[in-house]
Write a protein that holds these residues in place. Sequence first.
Motif, PDB file in Angstrom:
ATOM      1  N   CYS A  76       0.933  -1.151   0.216  1.00 48.53           N
ATOM      2  CA  CYS A  76      -0.039  -0.102  -0.129  1.00 48.53           C
ATOM      3  C   CYS A  76       0.834   1.178  -0.064  1.00 48.53           C
ATOM      4  CB  CYS A  76      -0.779  -0.171   1.189  1.00 48.53           C
ATOM      5  SG  CYS A  76      -1.926   1.381   1.517  1.00 48.53           S
ATOM      6  N   PHE A  78       0.400   3.854   1.572  1.00 46.91           N
ATOM      7  CA  PHE A  78       0.669   4.484   2.918  1.00 46.91           C
ATOM      8  C   PHE A  78       1.852   4.080   3.625  1.00 46.91           C
ATOM      9  CE2 PHE A  78      -3.712   5.836   2.407  1.00 46.91           C
ATOM     10  CZ  PHE A  78      -3.571   6.998   2.822  1.00 46.91           C
ATOM     11  N   CYS A 114     -11.984  -9.028  -3.735  1.00 50.22           N
ATOM     12  CA  CYS A 114     -11.397  -8.270  -4.773  1.00 50.22           C
ATOM     13  C   CYS A 114     -10.156  -9.184  -5.370  1.00 50.22           C
ATOM     14  CB  CYS A 114     -10.496  -7.244  -4.183  1.00 50.22           C
ATOM     15  SG  CYS A 114      -9.192  -6.379  -4.754  1.00 50.22           S
ATOM     16  N   VAL A 117      -6.423  -8.875  -3.692  1.00 46.58           N
ATOM     17  CA  VAL A 117      -6.136  -9.525  -2.578  1.00 46.58           C
ATOM     18  C   VAL A 117      -6.057 -11.063  -2.985  1.00 46.58           C
ATOM     19  CG1 VAL A 117      -7.075 -10.072  -0.230  1.00 46.58           C
ATOM     20  CG2 VAL A 117      -7.579  -8.081  -1.403  1.00 46.58           C
ATOM     21  N   THR A 143      -6.402  -1.222   5.747  1.00 43.10           N
ATOM     22  CA  THR A 143      -7.079  -0.491   4.900  1.00 43.10           C
ATOM     23  C   THR A 143      -8.577  -1.076   4.582  1.00 43.10           C
ATOM     24  OG1 THR A 143      -5.862  -1.396   3.168  1.00 43.10           O
ATOM     25  CG2 THR A 143      -5.038   0.615   3.486  1.00 43.10           C
ATOM     26  N   CYS A 144      -8.567  -1.849   3.593  1.00 41.43           N
ATOM     27  CA  CYS A 144      -9.797  -2.496   3.424  1.00 41.43           C
ATOM     28  C   CYS A 144     -10.060  -3.835   4.251  1.00 41.43           C
ATOM     29  CB  CYS A 144      -9.995  -2.794   1.941  1.00 41.43           C
ATOM     30  SG  CYS A 144      -8.917  -4.077   1.111  1.00 41.43           S
ATOM     31  N   LYS A 147      -7.875  -6.991   2.506  1.00 46.53           N
ATOM     32  CA  LYS A 147      -6.402  -6.943   2.885  1.00 46.53           C
ATOM     33  C   LYS A 147      -6.273  -7.231   4.366  1.00 46.53           C
ATOM     34  CE  LYS A 147      -4.844  -3.251   0.404  1.00 46.53           C
ATOM     35  NZ  LYS A 147      -3.520  -2.445   0.052  1.00 46.53           N
ATOM     36  N   THR A 280      -9.382   1.876  -8.431  1.00 44.52           N
ATOM     37  CA  THR A 280      -8.415   1.008  -7.596  1.00 44.52           C
ATOM     38  C   THR A 280      -6.943   0.818  -8.389  1.00 44.52           C
ATOM     39  OG1 THR A 280      -9.595  -0.555  -8.903  1.00 44.52           O
ATOM     40  CG2 THR A 280     -10.250  -0.325  -6.459  1.00 44.52           C
ATOM     41  N   PRO A 281      -5.910   0.620  -7.696  1.00 42.57           N
ATOM     42  CA  PRO A 281      -4.694   0.358  -8.346  1.00 42.57           C
ATOM     43  C   PRO A 281      -4.441  -0.891  -9.371  1.00 42.57           C
ATOM     44  CG  PRO A 281      -4.614   0.047  -5.868  1.00 42.57           C
ATOM     45  CD  PRO A 281      -5.998   0.047  -6.344  1.00 42.57           C
ATOM     46  N   CYS A 306      -3.489   4.583  -7.108  1.00 44.00           N
ATOM     47  CA  CYS A 306      -1.978   4.390  -6.347  1.00 44.00           C
ATOM     48  C   CYS A 306      -0.897   3.823  -7.324  1.00 44.00           C
ATOM     49  CB  CYS A 306      -2.473   3.433  -5.343  1.00 44.00           C
ATOM     50  SG  CYS A 306      -3.260   4.128  -4.002  1.00 44.00           S
ATOM     51  N   CYS A 339      -7.501   8.078  -0.339  1.00 45.45           N
ATOM     52  CA  CYS A 339      -7.849   6.471  -0.401  1.00 45.45           C
ATOM     53  C   CYS A 339      -9.361   6.384  -0.084  1.00 45.45           C
ATOM     54  CB  CYS A 339      -6.992   5.638   0.136  1.00 45.45           C
ATOM     55  SG  CYS A 339      -7.498   3.993   0.103  1.00 45.45           S
ATOM     56  N   CYS A 372     -14.484  -4.522  -4.761  1.00 43.80           N
ATOM     57  CA  CYS A 372     -13.866  -3.316  -3.699  1.00 43.80           C
ATOM     58  C   CYS A 372     -14.892  -2.518  -3.430  1.00 43.80           C
ATOM     59  CB  CYS A 372     -12.810  -2.588  -4.691  1.00 43.80           C
ATOM     60  SG  CYS A 372     -11.936  -1.261  -3.454  1.00 43.80           S
ATOM     61  N   TYR A 375     -14.128   1.610  -2.904  1.00 42.65           N
ATOM     62  CA  TYR A 375     -14.184   2.403  -4.105  1.00 42.65           C
ATOM     63  C   TYR A 375     -15.561   2.576  -4.896  1.00 42.65           C
ATOM     64  CZ  TYR A 375      -9.351   3.694  -3.783  1.00 42.65           C
ATOM     65  OH  TYR A 375      -8.297   4.364  -3.440  1.00 42.65           O
TER      66      TYR A 375
HETATM   67  S1  BJ8 Z   1      -4.106   3.732  -0.607  1.00 40.68           S
HETATM   68  S2  BJ8 Z   1      -6.200   2.044  -2.934  1.00 40.68           S
HETATM   69  S3  BJ8 Z   1      -2.814   0.919  -2.145  1.00 40.68           S
HETATM   70  S4  BJ8 Z   1      -5.579   0.697   0.147  1.00 40.68           S
HETATM   71  S5  BJ8 Z   1      -6.986  -4.444  -1.989  1.00 40.68           S
HETATM   72  S6  BJ8 Z   1      -8.686  -1.185  -1.471  1.00 40.68           S
HETATM   73  S7  BJ8 Z   1      -8.701  -2.717  -4.609  1.00 40.68           S
HETATM   74  S8  BJ8 Z   1     -10.576  -4.329  -2.107  1.00 40.68           S
HETATM   75  S9  BJ8 Z   1      -5.509  -1.481  -2.954  1.00 40.68           S
HETATM   76 FE1  BJ8 Z   1      -5.082   0.216  -1.884  1.00 40.68          FE
HETATM   77 FE2  BJ8 Z   1      -3.697   1.834  -0.068  1.00 40.68          FE
HETATM   78 FE3  BJ8 Z   1      -5.827   2.500  -0.703  1.00 40.68          FE
HETATM   79 FE4  BJ8 Z   1      -4.031   2.657  -2.712  1.00 40.68          FE
HETATM   80 FE5  BJ8 Z   1     -10.112  -2.109  -2.879  1.00 40.68          FE
HETATM   81 FE6  BJ8 Z   1      -9.153  -4.598  -3.455  1.00 40.68          FE
HETATM   82 FE7  BJ8 Z   1      -9.050  -3.767  -1.076  1.00 40.68          FE
HETATM   83 FE8  BJ8 Z   1      -7.482  -2.287  -2.756  1.00 40.68          FE
END
Ligand code: BJ8
Length: 419
Positions: A76, A78, A114, A117, A143-144, A147, A280-281, A306, A339, A372, A375
């Motif tokens: 990520c 971050f 996703c 992941v 984050t999500c 992950k 999304t990335p 990202c 994000c 995801c 987003y």
């Molecule tokens: S700062 S976008 S790199 S968390 S893995 S959130 S696509 S369901 S990657 Fe991310 Fe850091 Fe945010 Fe950027 Fe959605 Fe899939 Fe989760 Fe994802």
Amino acid sequence: MGDYRKMWSDLNMDLEKHDVLCAVLPELYGSVYLNQENRPEGMNYFNFVVSEVHGLRIEELANTKTEGNKVVGTFCVFVPDEIILAAKATSVGLCGGSQFWIEDGEKVLPRNLCPLVKAIVGAKLSATCPYFQSCDMLVGETTCDGKKKAWEILGEHVPIHVMDLPQMKRERDYESWREEIKLFINKVEELTGNKITVESLKESIALANQKRRALKRLYDLRKNIPSPISGLDSLLISQIAFYDDPERFIAKVNELCDELDERVKTQNPDERKRILITGTPMAIPNWKMHSIIEELNAQVVVEETCTGTRYFENEVSSNGDTLEDLIKNLADRYLKINCACFTPNDGRAQDIIKYAGEYKVDGVIYYNLSFCHTYSVEYKKVEDELKKNDIPVLFIETDYSSEDSGQMKTRVEAFLEMI
Ligand code: BJ8
């Protein structure tokens, strides 16, 4: 590619399965990348990096490990690279963008998750990604949900440190992110045996900023009409930024930009539609969206993702004389990333509108990886803001398979005709 079988075997890779993966990439790369016309000479370096993606760079990692240095894998934007670099370790971005890893990921994860992941977990469990195999430690983040829970599975196979990322941006969240960075410093010092000092952190801040500046220079060049480089090529450069040697990468991007500076002096404006991608990335080798758009003779000129602007926008200040000062600077810069895991996240729509103007785009494609939720839920807000500003937008939800490519193409084609 040279003969790296011994190296891969030393990394405990599944060689047979890895052969299958290695057979897919050149064909995909050839059809997506090498067929493009009029590519800049400077892309030769990046072609070479891709051709050696599991070879030379892995050998470099192995060499640095022999010298006693550590390799740290991240997922990520971050996670502050500056900390890893300041402890003389190497950082590699590990997000998986290949359909190849989905099957193995689905052995332990639900199918309706996703693909990013699933690919991350599949890459580790299948023992076919030499980057994963080279890592001494992984760094996850909260984050999500997908992950967050995947770290528990990966943690059964390799040491993992999880950074507790706040989901809001109040003063107390800044404070807690600063504390989290301190814990990360302790962890990295413990792993590497190297103390992070004001001096080493200032050096790594300068290096990471140089990388950001090189990418920003490349993106600024894309503001020209036409952009002197394809969206596909720029995306590839952003993807390579996550694992290449930073100093060499900076030099090569700047060399390429020198060439592009010359190009823009002699080129004539064209009529191709200019597209901004947001969402999304896109981890390597996920080139699906860009290749569909550019095959239809439009140009992707900027990515608010990202693997785009969120990676390089805003530098870290090196002002201050204490570690505490620098940690604050790091926290301030990183928490500027917008994000969708954050609530609220109004800054993101504002960023998109700003870029739409700066890059003179004709329309926005909102790229959402399937399942995801952060987003996809945020789409409505972004759509409303874009509508207020008369910016057309198309929502595309997809995964890594090529099954829906035909349908995506039809939708993008209709969108391009409309804008
Ligand atoms: S700062 S976008 S790199 S968390 S893995 S959130 S696509 S369901 S990657 Fe991310 Fe850091 Fe945010 Fe950027 Fe959605 Fe899939 Fe989760 Fe994802």
